[in-house]
Motif scaffolding. Sequence first.
Motif, PDB file in Angstrom:
ATOM      1  N   GLN A   3      27.988  84.216  22.308  1.00 22.50           N
ATOM      2  CA  GLN A   3      28.268  82.523  22.774  1.00 22.50           C
ATOM      3  C   GLN A   3      29.220  83.195  23.980  1.00 22.50           C
ATOM      4  OE1 GLN A   3      31.497  80.750  20.055  1.00 22.50           O
ATOM      5  NE2 GLN A   3      29.256  78.943  19.642  1.00 22.50           N
ATOM      6  N   ALA A  23      33.509  81.202  28.866  1.00 29.71           N
ATOM      7  CA  ALA A  23      34.553  82.043  27.411  1.00 29.71           C
ATOM      8  C   ALA A  23      33.248  82.868  27.025  1.00 29.71           C
ATOM      9  CB  ALA A  23      35.129  80.968  26.667  1.00 29.71           C
ATOM     10  N   SER A  25      32.208  85.321  23.770  1.00 23.26           N
ATOM     11  CA  SER A  25      32.342  86.708  22.568  1.00 23.26           C
ATOM     12  C   SER A  25      30.814  86.973  21.847  1.00 23.26           C
ATOM     13  CB  SER A  25      32.784  85.387  22.083  1.00 23.26           C
ATOM     14  OG  SER A  25      31.905  84.566  21.217  1.00 23.26           O
ATOM     15  N   GLY A  26      30.870  87.314  20.543  1.00 22.78           N
ATOM     16  CA  GLY A  26      30.358  87.783  20.716  1.00 22.78           C
ATOM     17  C   GLY A  26      29.640  89.360  21.159  1.00 22.78           C
ATOM     18  N   PHE A  29      32.446  92.407  26.602  1.00 21.00           N
ATOM     19  CA  PHE A  29      32.648  91.870  28.002  1.00 21.00           C
ATOM     20  C   PHE A  29      32.060  92.257  28.734  1.00 21.00           C
ATOM     21  CE2 PHE A  29      32.419  88.357  29.954  1.00 21.00           C
ATOM     22  CZ  PHE A  29      33.628  88.269  31.637  1.00 21.00           C
ATOM     23  N   LYS A  76      40.229  88.608  28.956  1.00 18.47           N
ATOM     24  CA  LYS A  76      40.235  87.712  28.253  1.00 18.47           C
ATOM     25  C   LYS A  76      39.006  87.076  28.042  1.00 18.47           C
ATOM     26  CE  LYS A  76      44.174  85.150  30.995  1.00 18.47           C
ATOM     27  NZ  LYS A  76      44.463  84.094  31.836  1.00 18.47           N
ATOM     28  N   ASN A  77      37.684  88.172  28.287  1.00 18.36           N
ATOM     29  CA  ASN A  77      35.877  87.819  28.399  1.00 18.36           C
ATOM     30  C   ASN A  77      36.415  86.806  28.673  1.00 18.36           C
ATOM     31  OD1 ASN A  77      36.227  90.574  26.979  1.00 18.36           O
ATOM     32  ND2 ASN A  77      35.939  89.452  24.822  1.00 18.36           N
ATOM     33  N   THR A  78      36.073  86.474  29.923  1.00 21.86           N
ATOM     34  CA  THR A  78      35.657  85.262  30.643  1.00 21.86           C
ATOM     35  C   THR A  78      35.523  85.390  32.230  1.00 21.86           C
ATOM     36  OG1 THR A  78      37.263  84.271  29.503  1.00 21.86           O
ATOM     37  CG2 THR A  78      36.475  83.397  31.147  1.00 21.86           C
TER      38      THR A  78
END
Length: 120
Positions: A3, A23, A25-26, A29, A76-78
């Motif tokens: 995502q 953001a 995920s999966g 990152f 933060k994977n952002t």
Amino acid sequence: QVQLVESGGGLVQPGGSLRLSCAASGFTFSDADMRWYRQAPGKERELVVIMHPIGSSTNYLESVKGRFTGSRDNAKNTAYLQMNSLKPEDTAVYTCYAETWVGKYNYKYWGHGTQVTVSS
């Protein structure tokens, strides 16, 4: 499941600022190339900025140099896109993109985009 979820878009007056977030995920990152693209109505999609895994960023699009800054927080994977001194011509849907490699395989992911409108 991968995502990419963008947020932070909206309506802003010329000269204003916005900060977009993506953001993720999966996937891993910290190993991914992260990019921001934009597409205005009736125009082709443009690459705005690319952020390499090591953390450095490059403003790819000439028209945003000095005004936009891409960054990433691997903890933060952002990914972020700070947009300052916005102009009406910056109006577009801004979309987050990730590219990763697992062995010899290459994977590309897109977010759904967030609308940025610059208008008085």
